[in-house]
Motif scaffolding. Structure first.
Motif, PDB file in Angstrom:
ATOM      1  N   GLY A 160      37.735  34.063  40.466  1.00 39.71           N
ATOM      2  CA  GLY A 160      36.420  33.566  40.267  1.00 39.71           C
ATOM      3  C   GLY A 160      37.013  32.363  41.816  1.00 39.71           C
ATOM      4  O   GLY A 160      35.793  33.151  42.493  1.00 39.71           O
ATOM      5  N   LYS A 161      38.345  32.346  41.768  1.00 38.58           N
ATOM      6  CA  LYS A 161      38.168  31.583  43.169  1.00 38.58           C
ATOM      7  C   LYS A 161      38.359  32.826  44.522  1.00 38.58           C
ATOM      8  O   LYS A 161      37.980  32.126  45.647  1.00 38.58           O
ATOM      9  CB  LYS A 161      39.592  30.638  43.236  1.00 38.58           C
ATOM     10  N   VAL A 162      38.991  33.910  44.191  1.00 42.83           N
ATOM     11  CA  VAL A 162      39.059  34.500  44.967  1.00 42.83           C
ATOM     12  C   VAL A 162      37.806  35.029  45.577  1.00 42.83           C
ATOM     13  O   VAL A 162      37.403  35.295  46.512  1.00 42.83           O
ATOM     14  CB  VAL A 162      39.579  35.498  44.939  1.00 42.83           C
ATOM     15  N   ALA A 163      36.663  35.395  44.726  1.00 39.32           N
ATOM     16  CA  ALA A 163      35.327  35.698  44.920  1.00 39.32           C
ATOM     17  C   ALA A 163      34.705  34.653  45.890  1.00 39.32           C
ATOM     18  O   ALA A 163      34.467  35.213  47.196  1.00 39.32           O
ATOM     19  CB  ALA A 163      34.972  35.855  44.081  1.00 39.32           C
ATOM     20  N   ALA A 164      34.882  32.774  45.185  1.00 38.37           N
ATOM     21  CA  ALA A 164      34.073  32.216  46.951  1.00 38.37           C
ATOM     22  C   ALA A 164      34.912  32.223  46.931  1.00 38.37           C
ATOM     23  O   ALA A 164      34.055  32.332  48.839  1.00 38.37           O
ATOM     24  CB  ALA A 164      34.438  30.961  45.665  1.00 38.37           C
ATOM     25  N   ALA A 165      36.603  32.319  47.792  1.00 35.68           N
ATOM     26  CA  ALA A 165      37.080  32.360  49.192  1.00 35.68           C
ATOM     27  C   ALA A 165      36.019  33.523  50.234  1.00 35.68           C
ATOM     28  O   ALA A 165      35.827  33.788  51.362  1.00 35.68           O
ATOM     29  CB  ALA A 165      38.144  32.895  48.682  1.00 35.68           C
ATOM     30  N   ARG A 166      35.755  34.611  49.333  1.00 32.11           N
ATOM     31  CA  ARG A 166      35.416  35.458  49.871  1.00 32.11           C
ATOM     32  C   ARG A 166      33.911  35.720  50.688  1.00 32.11           C
ATOM     33  O   ARG A 166      33.685  35.992  51.787  1.00 32.11           O
ATOM     34  CB  ARG A 166      35.913  37.313  49.280  1.00 32.11           C
TER      35      ARG A 166
END
Length: 129
Positions: A18-24
């Motif tokens: 979830g954090k990776v998707a938000a960062a992207r």
């Protein structure tokens, strides 16, 4: 050597998808601002360009004088001046065959202010989150 040995990406499973998707997503949304900031740091990160800006900060100079002040060939000075002018850091004027350059203080302040605001906003998001 296997393909895995040469792959520069992290091969560990993603712990926080979830954090990776938000960062992207944030990076994609910021892409045009990122490109603008990179262009600014491209100027400031180049020693010769920064020296030219500093030389022109107090007075207008012709290409030849800039070349002499920085111990550059006229061709090298012209190349760097063109890069600065193309990025709107400098103003130029022609006087016969001579070309004079000066910094555009308002533009320089605007570019640095924009960069500062962009970075401060992203840091503030991090602290808030």
């Amino acid at each position: 050597m296997s393909i895995e040995d040469t792959d520069p990406r992290c091969l560990v499973n993603c712990f926080e998808p979830g954090k990776v998707a938000a960062a992207r997503m944030r990076l994609e949304q910021d892409e045009s601002d990122i490109k603008a900031v990179v262009r600014i740091f491209d100027v400031l990160g180049n020693r010769t360009r920064l020296r030219i800006l500093l030389a022109l900060a107090s007075e207008e100079l012709c290409v030849c004088d800039i070349a002499h002040a920085l111990n550059l060939s006229i061709s090298a000075a012209s190349h760097q001046l063109r890069a600065l002018h193309d990025r709107d850091w400098l103003r130029m004027r022609n006087d016969g065959k001579m070309v004079y350059y000066r910094t555009d203080p308002q533009k320089v302040k605007q570019l640095l202010s924009m960069t500062n605001a962009f970075l401060e906003a992203r840091i503030a998001q991090q602290k808030a989150g």
